[in-house]
Design a protein around this motif. Structure first.
Motif, PDB file in Angstrom:
ATOM      1  N   ASN A 103      -4.709   5.644  -3.875  1.00 49.23           N
ATOM      2  CA  ASN A 103      -5.259   4.752  -4.949  1.00 49.23           C
ATOM      3  C   ASN A 103      -4.402   4.491  -6.443  1.00 49.23           C
ATOM      4  OD1 ASN A 103      -7.095   3.854  -3.171  1.00 49.23           O
ATOM      5  ND2 ASN A 103      -8.199   5.757  -3.558  1.00 49.23           N
ATOM      6  N   THR A 150      -7.507   9.294  -3.223  1.00 51.94           N
ATOM      7  CA  THR A 150      -7.472   8.898  -1.730  1.00 51.94           C
ATOM      8  C   THR A 150      -8.212   8.342  -0.860  1.00 51.94           C
ATOM      9  OG1 THR A 150      -7.038  10.916  -0.751  1.00 51.94           O
ATOM     10  CG2 THR A 150      -5.077  10.315  -1.611  1.00 51.94           C
ATOM     11  N   LEU A 174      -8.242   5.385   5.817  1.00 50.55           N
ATOM     12  CA  LEU A 174      -8.327   4.048   6.440  1.00 50.55           C
ATOM     13  C   LEU A 174      -9.132   4.330   7.734  1.00 50.55           C
ATOM     14  CD1 LEU A 174      -4.786   2.779   5.937  1.00 50.55           C
ATOM     15  CD2 LEU A 174      -6.681   2.599   4.447  1.00 50.55           C
ATOM     16  N   ALA A 229       0.795  -1.211   0.064  1.00 57.07           N
ATOM     17  CA  ALA A 229      -0.068  -0.053   0.089  1.00 57.07           C
ATOM     18  C   ALA A 229       0.916   1.337  -0.092  1.00 57.07           C
ATOM     19  CB  ALA A 229      -0.896   0.029   1.162  1.00 57.07           C
ATOM     20  N   LEU A 274      -8.283  -3.617   3.815  1.00 59.07           N
ATOM     21  CA  LEU A 274      -8.448  -2.548   3.134  1.00 59.07           C
ATOM     22  C   LEU A 274      -9.759  -2.727   2.210  1.00 59.07           C
ATOM     23  CD1 LEU A 274      -4.642  -2.507   1.826  1.00 59.07           C
ATOM     24  CD2 LEU A 274      -5.970  -0.741   3.417  1.00 59.07           C
ATOM     25  N   LEU A 307       0.691   5.090   1.401  1.00 55.13           N
ATOM     26  CA  LEU A 307       0.051   5.561   2.354  1.00 55.13           C
ATOM     27  C   LEU A 307       0.632   7.089   2.577  1.00 55.13           C
ATOM     28  CD1 LEU A 307       0.030   2.579   5.048  1.00 55.13           C
ATOM     29  CD2 LEU A 307      -1.501   3.367   3.236  1.00 55.13           C
ATOM     30  N   ARG A 362      -4.862   5.968   1.916  1.00 51.69           N
ATOM     31  CA  ARG A 362      -4.315   4.960   1.027  1.00 51.69           C
ATOM     32  C   ARG A 362      -4.417   5.753  -0.395  1.00 51.69           C
ATOM     33  NH1 ARG A 362      -6.568  -0.665  -1.128  1.00 51.69           N
ATOM     34  NH2 ARG A 362      -4.531  -1.537  -2.406  1.00 51.69           N
TER      35      ARG A 362
END
Length: 726
Positions: free
Chosen positions: A292, A297, A300, A274, A346, A276, A290
């Motif tokens: 993408n 984003t 989380l 991931a 996730l 971050l 996160r």
């Protein structure tokens, strides 16, 4: 346990003039309230704002004048040169344990400083060679040679290398020790900076590899890109060949945030699991997003107060620092360590988490690291350490096993290998030199690797742990290091050290300079484990947060009172020391209970707490102290702020305050203004400002040795001379 009679206490009071020990109401400072328009309660009533001009001509003339005067006093003391030579020999000693760091290739990295390598060298060897008495090191980068070649006072501030090969590295270099760094790409195999490679100008902030041609960069990108705390507000994705202006913005925080930054979460093989982004909303609260694949984003589902610790066998390990109900409906407590299967979590935040650790009331998780297959936890009970191996079972639960290490000591987790399950562990105590062990988390085997020789004569010395009752009744543990035949007559020169903030724990450790320059010479060394620290987990810290800050001050005062009550020392023989937040601690003791002390070493301190949030990184600490711009919060800050509460006709001892011009974290103006105000009120003060050194107040080993020698010369003058100076 120390014992004394009432007669002995009475005699000590008569002979040594130990003061009556006054008590304070819990949560209330003994300072009288400040009236409107009082000294430095506004910019208009502060005559020393000009000392905040770090490189200002008038300010530097003031600094140079005070340096000349103070160095003349301390370096002119006949004890200084001997103490300086001892300190220099200790900090430049070559028989130190080289701190080992595993590379992904199984090699051992080390940064080394000594008399010939004042700034340091980055070097590398094999594990087998490292375990010998004389490892065969290969130099990767010579910082002294680089500084000489480029005409810079470079201070190494770390590197990040691209896994799994770890050939390409991003080196952080500071000019004179500042937090702000330049970042340059380095080829660790070619032993050279990459021509045309990544190079970022001086700034606070961080950088992380995504792949060989892509970075996540958090820097000063120009006006409007930094938070009010002075840290980056924007994260960009930068491709090889791009300039900073061309890099793509992927996340923007708020000006009121502390900082933002990006990093990659990788498995043991170095594969990215991931990408971050951390948004630090306050010093303790944040969000993790996160990044993408499409550039968007996703936040989380984590509590605001939490830390991502490790990724082990696909399990994401997180420490929870507040009571929290997860999206799964599970309830967790402050201090819990929990884990989720990363990819499942996730995809679905309601995935059930597993509890890994729930510390007890007198326990604290001090450190967490991971080998290829195991989690290693440094767990302390009543400020004594142990290391445990935690392993995820197929059913999701975690098995635990204690590593066979010496007990009643500080256990510090070192570098862990991701290609196997080896981990280095340091063990030390106040009188026990550091030993380095290599543990295998898979088998549980522990083998000694290296041990330091004794750096001072500890024969006949011992360590006791006592507790002092603070103003609200809380019992505060503290350690006393002393000669076993200590006379309980109040005559012992005693140095009390404290910090008391930011959940930073003061754990037992071996200090050659404290041992050689203080303990060997008959001094007593005391460390107070007050609230505000992390010795008993997040709740121990939170108990002295913001409006409760005075509790930490009372804890420190209680330890001082207890030392006097036990006849270990007395006011003429008691000195205190602390730096940064600990410098604020010293200022609070000075202004609230000067009757308890005869010396104070105030290192790179916070002091003007009504302006701390306007100076350098100060705004990032509002979560710790409160906001002086909010009237309710200003009231509790103003009650203890040392600068405003310095007053005439108080029994202040001559104090020693030192700072660094290059400190871009805690503004040197705090220390300067403290000294100027004390002088204005008619008190003697020793002030020294190193023109290099950053927040550590020493850019190299020689500067560090000088600072240490100045401190112990001062303490000798105040606490060891007969009769004690008043």
């Amino acid at each position: 346990m120390f014992r004394r009679t009432r007669l002995a206490a009475l005699l000590a009071t008569i002979l040594l003039g130990a003061p009556a020990i006054a008590q304070t109401t819990p949560g209330q400072t003994p300072n009288p309230p400040l009236i409107e328009g009082a000294f430095a309660t506004s910019d208009e009533t502060d005559p020393y704002l000009w000392l905040e001009e770090v490189e200002g001509e008038r300010a530097m003339a003031w600094v140079n004048e005070h340096n000349t005067r103070s160095l003349g006093v301390l370096e002119g003391d006949p004890r200084y040169e001997g103490l300086h030579q001892q300190a220099l020999a200790l900090v430049q000693a070559r028989d130190r344990i080289p701190a080992p760091g595993f590379t992904h290739a199984g090699l051992i990295d080390n940064i080394w400083q000594d008399a010939q390598h004042v700034r340091g060298i980055w070097r590398r060897t094999t594990l087998d060679s490292y375990r010998t008495e004389t490892p065969a090191w290969e130099t990767i980068l010579d910082l002294d040679a680089l500084a000489a070649a480029e005409g810079k006072n470079w201070v190494y501030k770390g590197s990040t290398c691209l896994a799994p090969e770890e050939r390409l590295c991003l080196i952080s270099l500071s000019d004179g020790g500042k937090d702000a760094v330049v970042i340059r790409e380095f080829d660790s195999e070619a032993r050279a900076f990459v021509q045309g490679g990544f190079e970022l100008p001086e700034s606070k902030g961080g950088v992380a590899w995504v792949d060989a041609d892509t970075l996540l960069v958090a820097r000063d990108f120009g006006p409007g890109t930094m938070t009010t705390s002075g840290y980056p507000m924007i994260v960009k994705r930068m491709s090889r060949g791009q300039t900073l202006d061309q890099a793509e913005t992927v996340f923007t925080g708020q000006p009121s945030d502390v900082s933002v930054g990006g990093y990659t979460l990788r498995d043991a093989d170095g594969a990215v699991q991931a990408v971050l982004i951390n948004r630090g909303v306050s010093f303790y609260e944040g969000e993790t997003h996160r990044l993408n694949a499409d550039g968007t984003t996703t936040q989380l589902a984590l509590p605001a107060k939490s830390d991502i610790n490790a990724l082990v066998q696909g399990q994401l390990v997180v420490t929870i620092k507040q009571d929290w109900t997860a999206p799964s409906g599970q309830a967790f407590r402050t201090g819990d360590v929990i884990a989720w299967p990363l990819q499942a979590w996730l995809a679905d935040p309601t995935t059930q988490a597993r509890l890994v650790i729930r510390p007890g009331a007198r326990e604290s998780v001090e450190s967490v690291t991971a080998t290829r297959n195991h989690l290693i936890v440094g767990l302390f009970e009543n400020v004594r350490g142990a290391a445990y191996v935690y392993t995820p079972n197929p059913d999701g639960d975690w098995a635990r096993r204690r590593l066979d290490l010496p007990e009643n000591a500080t256990v510090g987790l070192g570098s862990a290998s991701e290609i196997d399950d080896k981990v280095f562990v340091n063990v030390s105590g106040y009188l026990t030199p550091q030993s380095l062990y290599l543990a295998d988390a898979a088998s549980g085997n522990v083998a000694p690797v290296k041990a330091l020789p004794a750096k001072f004569d500890a024969d006949g010395m011992t360590v006791d742990q006592f507790e002092a009752r603070s103003a609200d009744g809380t019992m505060i543990p503290y350690f006393v290091v002393h000669k076993a035949d200590l006379a309980l007559d109040g005559s012992n020169p005693t140095l009390l050290y404290g910090y008391g903030g930011f959940q930073s724990s003061l754990l037992p450790g071996y200090s050659p300079t404290v041992g050689k320059l203080w303990l060997e010479r008959g001094g007593v060394y005391v460390v107070a484990n007050t609230r505000g620290g992390g010795e008993f987990g997040p709740n121990w810290h939170d108990a002295a947060l913001q409006e409760n800050r005075q509790r930490a001050h009372e804890d420190f005062q209680a330890v001082a009172q207890d030392l006097i009550a036990r006849n270990i020392t007395s006011q003429p023989r008691l000195g205190i020391m602390g730096g940064s937040q600990g410098g604020l601690f010293m200022g609070a003791m000075l202004t609230q209970r000067p009757d308890l002390i005869n010396a104070a070493v105030i290192q790179v301190p916070l002091f003007d707490m009504l302006r701390f949030h306007r100076l350098l990184a100060g705004a990032s600490w509002i979560a710790e102290y409160g906001n002086p711009d909010i009237p309710e919060e200003r009231a509790w800050i103003q009650a203890y702020s040392p600068y405003q509460n310095l007053r005439a006709d108080q029994p202040y001892p001559e104090v020693f305050i030192h700072t660094s011009t290059k400190d871009d974290r805690v503004h040197p103006g705090h220390a300067r203004k403290a000294a100027a105000r004390l002088e204005d009120l008619g008190y003697p003060v020793l002030f020294y400002e190193n023109t290099d050194g950053g927040h550590a107040a020493g850019a190299n080993l020689r500067e560090t040795a000088r600072r240490i020698a100045l401190e112990y010369t001062y303490l000798s003058r105040r606490l060891m001379d007969q009769p004690a100076q008043q």
